[in-house]
Design a protein around this motif. Structure first.
Motif, PDB file in Angstrom:
ATOM      1  N   MET A  33      11.379  -9.550  -0.314  1.00 18.36           N
ATOM      2  CA  MET A  33      12.020  -8.895  -1.466  1.00 18.36           C
ATOM      3  C   MET A  33      11.765  -7.400  -1.420  1.00 18.36           C
ATOM      4  N   TYR A  34      12.613  -6.648  -2.131  1.00 23.80           N
ATOM      5  CA  TYR A  34      12.493  -5.199  -2.064  1.00 23.80           C
ATOM      6  C   TYR A  34      11.230  -4.676  -2.746  1.00 23.80           C
ATOM      7  N   GLU A  35      10.590  -5.476  -3.616  1.00 28.22           N
ATOM      8  CA  GLU A  35       9.352  -5.020  -4.258  1.00 28.22           C
ATOM      9  C   GLU A  35       8.276  -4.727  -3.219  1.00 28.22           C
ATOM     10  N   GLU A  36       8.155  -5.616  -2.219  1.00 20.16           N
ATOM     11  CA  GLU A  36       7.156  -5.415  -1.168  1.00 20.16           C
ATOM     12  C   GLU A  36       7.519  -4.208  -0.306  1.00 20.16           C
ATOM     13  N   LYS A  37       8.806  -4.031  -0.040  1.00 20.11           N
ATOM     14  CA  LYS A  37       9.232  -2.872   0.742  1.00 20.11           C
ATOM     15  C   LYS A  37       8.912  -1.566   0.024  1.00 20.11           C
ATOM     16  N   ILE A  38       9.122  -1.558  -1.288  1.00 17.46           N
ATOM     17  CA  ILE A  38       8.830  -0.357  -2.073  1.00 17.46           C
ATOM     18  C   ILE A  38       7.340  -0.051  -2.049  1.00 17.46           C
ATOM     19  N   ASP A  39       6.501  -1.087  -2.174  1.00 10.20           N
ATOM     20  CA  ASP A  39       5.052  -0.890  -2.111  1.00 10.20           C
ATOM     21  C   ASP A  39       4.644  -0.244  -0.790  1.00 10.20           C
ATOM     22  N   ALA A  40       5.170  -0.776   0.300  1.00 11.59           N
ATOM     23  CA  ALA A  40       4.812  -0.253   1.620  1.00 11.59           C
ATOM     24  C   ALA A  40       5.319   1.178   1.804  1.00 11.59           C
ATOM     25  N   TYR A  41       6.494   1.457   1.292  1.00  9.63           N
ATOM     26  CA  TYR A  41       7.094   2.777   1.444  1.00  9.63           C
ATOM     27  C   TYR A  41       6.225   3.851   0.795  1.00  9.63           C
ATOM     28  N   PHE A  42       5.729   3.562  -0.400  1.00 11.77           N
ATOM     29  CA  PHE A  42       4.966   4.561  -1.136  1.00 11.77           C
ATOM     30  C   PHE A  42       3.497   4.630  -0.720  1.00 11.77           C
ATOM     31  N   ALA A  43       3.104   3.812   0.212  1.00 14.79           N
ATOM     32  CA  ALA A  43       1.740   3.896   0.743  1.00 14.79           C
ATOM     33  C   ALA A  43       1.623   4.944   1.842  1.00 14.79           C
ATOM     34  N   SER A  44       2.733   5.522   2.253  1.00 18.13           N
ATOM     35  CA  SER A  44       2.738   6.481   3.358  1.00 18.13           C
ATOM     36  C   SER A  44       2.121   7.811   2.947  1.00 18.13           C
ATOM     37  N   SER A  45       1.208   8.336   3.778  1.00 14.12           N
ATOM     38  CA  SER A  45       0.609   9.643   3.512  1.00 14.12           C
ATOM     39  C   SER A  45       1.642  10.761   3.677  1.00 14.12           C
ATOM     40  N   ALA A  46       2.620  10.547   4.552  1.00 19.06           N
ATOM     41  CA  ALA A  46       3.667  11.554   4.745  1.00 19.06           C
ATOM     42  C   ALA A  46       4.490  11.720   3.474  1.00 19.06           C
ATOM     43  N   LEU A  47       4.679  10.627   2.752  1.00 15.36           N
ATOM     44  CA  LEU A  47       5.447  10.691   1.512  1.00 15.36           C
ATOM     45  C   LEU A  47       4.704  11.534   0.472  1.00 15.36           C
ATOM     46  N   ARG A  48       3.396  11.396   0.457  1.00 17.38           N
ATOM     47  CA  ARG A  48       2.573  12.191  -0.459  1.00 17.38           C
ATOM     48  C   ARG A  48       2.769  13.688  -0.189  1.00 17.38           C
ATOM     49  N   GLU A  49       2.782  14.058   1.065  1.00 14.75           N
ATOM     50  CA  GLU A  49       2.975  15.464   1.411  1.00 14.75           C
ATOM     51  C   GLU A  49       4.377  15.940   1.059  1.00 14.75           C
ATOM     52  N   ASP A  50       5.369  15.072   1.245  1.00 17.85           N
ATOM     53  CA  ASP A  50       6.736  15.435   0.859  1.00 17.85           C
ATOM     54  C   ASP A  50       6.821  15.711  -0.642  1.00 17.85           C
ATOM     55  N   LEU A  51       6.146  14.864  -1.418  1.00 15.39           N
ATOM     56  CA  LEU A  51       6.141  15.047  -2.869  1.00 15.39           C
ATOM     57  C   LEU A  51       5.537  16.399  -3.235  1.00 15.39           C
ATOM     58  N   ILE A  52       4.373  16.707  -2.676  1.00 16.78           N
ATOM     59  CA  ILE A  52       3.682  17.955  -3.011  1.00 16.78           C
ATOM     60  C   ILE A  52       4.492  19.168  -2.562  1.00 16.78           C
ATOM     61  N   GLN A  53       5.049  19.101  -1.362  1.00 16.21           N
ATOM     62  CA  GLN A  53       5.836  20.226  -0.869  1.00 16.21           C
ATOM     63  C   GLN A  53       7.089  20.444  -1.720  1.00 16.21           C
ATOM     64  N   GLY A  54       7.720  19.347  -2.138  1.00 20.12           N
ATOM     65  CA  GLY A  54       8.905  19.472  -2.981  1.00 20.12           C
ATOM     66  C   GLY A  54       8.571  20.116  -4.319  1.00 20.12           C
ATOM     67  N   ILE A  55       7.474  19.677  -4.926  1.00 19.07           N
ATOM     68  CA  ILE A  55       7.058  20.260  -6.205  1.00 19.07           C
ATOM     69  C   ILE A  55       6.694  21.725  -6.032  1.00 19.07           C
ATOM     70  N   SER A  56       6.015  22.039  -4.937  1.00 21.22           N
ATOM     71  CA  SER A  56       5.595  23.418  -4.683  1.00 21.22           C
ATOM     72  C   SER A  56       6.796  24.347  -4.579  1.00 21.22           C
ATOM     73  N   ARG A  57       7.859  23.877  -3.962  1.00 22.20           N
ATOM     74  CA  ARG A  57       9.061  24.703  -3.841  1.00 22.20           C
ATOM     75  C   ARG A  57       9.628  25.062  -5.210  1.00 22.20           C
ATOM     76  N   LEU A  58       9.588  24.123  -6.128  1.00 16.41           N
ATOM     77  CA  LEU A  58      10.163  24.362  -7.452  1.00 16.41           C
ATOM     78  C   LEU A  58       9.231  25.171  -8.348  1.00 16.41           C
ATOM     79  N   VAL A  59       7.933  24.869  -8.287  1.00 22.90           N
ATOM     80  CA  VAL A  59       6.967  25.590  -9.114  1.00 22.90           C
ATOM     81  C   VAL A  59       6.921  27.068  -8.734  1.00 22.90           C
ATOM     82  N   GLY A  60       7.202  27.366  -7.476  1.00 25.91           N
ATOM     83  CA  GLY A  60       7.172  28.745  -7.004  1.00 25.91           C
ATOM     84  C   GLY A  60       8.239  29.640  -7.605  1.00 25.91           C
ATOM     85  N   VAL A  61       9.175  29.059  -8.344  1.00 22.59           N
ATOM     86  CA  VAL A  61      10.231  29.838  -9.005  1.00 22.59           C
ATOM     87  C   VAL A  61       9.903  29.950 -10.494  1.00 22.59           C
ATOM     88  N   LYS A  62       9.755  31.159 -10.989  1.00 24.32           N
ATOM     89  CA  LYS A  62       9.507  31.366 -12.418  1.00 24.32           C
ATOM     90  C   LYS A  62      10.823  31.190 -13.165  1.00 24.32           C
TER      91      LYS A  62
END
Length: 469
Positions: free
Chosen positions: A1-30
């Motif tokens: 089922m897709y619930e297990e796929k979603i769990d595995a997807y969000f366990a990725s350390s690369a995804l964590r970095e993508d999240l932080i980098q995306g937020i950083s791009r937006l926060v950098g704009v006043k």
């Protein structure tokens, strides 16, 4: 089922970095609202944030649209739209008291710091990440999701009004700009402009100038006044007492003919005024206790101190305190300007379901009038927004929250804050703040938990899968 796929997807350390980098791009704009310019209806900052957000969406492979520079859109697919997710890219001003640069996203011990990491740039990126997960995992959906990224939520939501005046509502909508589990009730708003005028004054001692606050939906962190005909020694004991009682910091500086008094408080979201220190109210308490001359400015200062005493965040002295299942009425005295010719002020009240024109607005005008203060702009009260707890959207979102967090039988809640969905039929607020975490919205050192944002994205992905199946 897709619930297990979603769990595995969000366990990725690369995804964590993508999240932080995306937020950083937006926060950098006043992205604080300024005067409109061609191609920038809310000023260059919000426009620049919208441009950067659309670039981020495109970098992550989404089809985008800049909707007349009011909002930006990112589409999950080209199927009929079932769900709108609404987030905003504009922010309130940074205020004072930061330990880091407010427009640089800083991570320390899994916590992000910066203006917008919680309100609402971090949640926008979390929602986009959820859409990316559904797409990357090829989760079967028969409907589209549109992420709507606005640029004027903090100053009246003219952006969303502009969009929905031209486009239809989706069957379902939520905004990740509040709290979990689900917000199904948003209080109404009442924020009149009021004041008084008088002829030029010459007597002393008197308050000749008073200025405080910078935004109606923020507890004012600073206020200052000029008092003629007094010395610093006249205020020393009085300021010390108010400091001890309020937690505000008062500084008295001698000047020609009198003193200047500066009050440093603590900003907070107007919907949660107990979390701040209202500098205007603290300063009014000092001024009202001085042996001032009998003149209109003195009467106005003392009337304001009596109607809005420090610590009264429920409108008791004004006579409009009330409460019901949606919570207490809360009140934030947000703005004041006093000159030689009069004064104007404004408060922000978040009113429960039981509030009416008769028991709130009319009572306010009557009690202000007794003190010689007139309502200058009798703004209509904004109605409360209520979505039934047993609606399919609320029930599905609560189940998604429960499945990811393990919390049994979560219940919808009411808030004082107003979000994008306040005027959207059936719309609710859903995340990203978890119980027990203080994001310090509208305050210095605004913060967000990386773990919580990733958990939010996982919940959103599950919700998209179920709502658009």
């Amino acid at each position: 089922m897709y619930e297990e796929k979603i769990d595995a997807y969000f366990a990725s350390s690369a995804l964590r970095e993508d999240l932080i980098q995306g937020i950083s791009r937006l926060v950098g704009v006043k992205s604080v609202r300024e005067e409109p310019q061609p191609g920038a209806p809310f000023g260059p900052g919000p426009r620049a944030a919208l441009d950067e957000a659309l670039r981020l969406c495109a970098d992550w492979g989404f089809e985008t649209r800049d909707y007349d520079h009011y909002v930006g859109l990112a589409q999950l697919n080209d199927k009929p739209t079932q769900l709108h997710i609404l987030g905003h890219l504009d922010v309130v001003g940074e205020g004072a008291g930061w330990d880091t640069d407010p427009y640089t996203c800083v991570e320390k011990d899994d916590i992000l710091y910066g203006r917008g990491v919680s309100d609402d740039k971090g949640p926008v990126v979390a929602a986009l990440l959820a859409m990316r997960a559904v797409r990357d995992l090829n989760i079967p959906v028969s409907k589209n999701v549109t992420l709507i990224m606005g640029t004027d939520e903090e100053s009246g939501s003219q952006d969303i009004a502009y969009y929905y005046a031209r486009e239809p509502y989706a069957p379902m909508a939520f905004t990740p700009d509040a709290d979990f589990p689900v917000i199904n009730i948003e209080k109404g708003h009442y924020h009149p402009d009021f004041g008084a005028q008088w002829a030029p004054e010459t007597v002393t001692p008197r308050v000749s100038a008073l200025q405080g606050g910078f935004r109606v939906n923020v507890v004012p962190p600073e206020a200052r006044a000029t008092v003629l005909g007094v010395t610093p020694a006249d205020l020393a004991k009085l300021c010390a007492g108010v400091e001890e009682r309020s937690g505000a910091k008062l500084t008295v500086t001698e000047m020609e003919g009198g003193v200047e008094v500066h009050c440093l408080g603590k900003n907070a979201h107007a919907a949660m005024p107990d979390g701040g220190i209202n500098a205007i109210q603290a300063l009014l308490e000092v001024l009202a206790r001085l042996p001032l001359a009998d003149c209109p400015s003195t009467k106005a200062v003392r009337a304001m101190a009596g109607l809005f005493p420090f610590g009264d965040t429920r409108g008791k002295a004004l006579g409009i305190a009330q409460s019901d299942h949606s919570g207490d009425l809360t009140l934030n005295l947000a703005l004041i300007t006093l000159t030689g010719a009069g004064f104007t002020a404004k408060f922000d009240a978040r009113v429960p379901v039981c509030a009416t024109k008769e028991n709130c607005a009319d009572v306010c005008e009557e009690n202000l009038g007794k003190c010689g203060i007139q309502v200058l702009d009798a703004r209509e009260m904004t109605a409360t927004h209520v979505v039934e707890a047993d609606s399919p959207l609320v029930k599905t979102l609560l189940q998604c929250y429960s499945d990811v967090t393990g919390e049994e039988d979560p219940q919808p809640i009411a808030i004082g804050g107003g979000t994008y969905v306040h005027d959207i039929p059936g719309g609710v607020a859903f995340g990203c703040d978890f119980p027990g975490f203080d994001p310090k919205m509208h305050s210095a050192n605004e913060q967000a938990s990386v773990e919580n944002l990733l958990k939010s994205a996982k919940i959103f992905a599950l919700a998209i899968a179920r709502l658009c199946a």
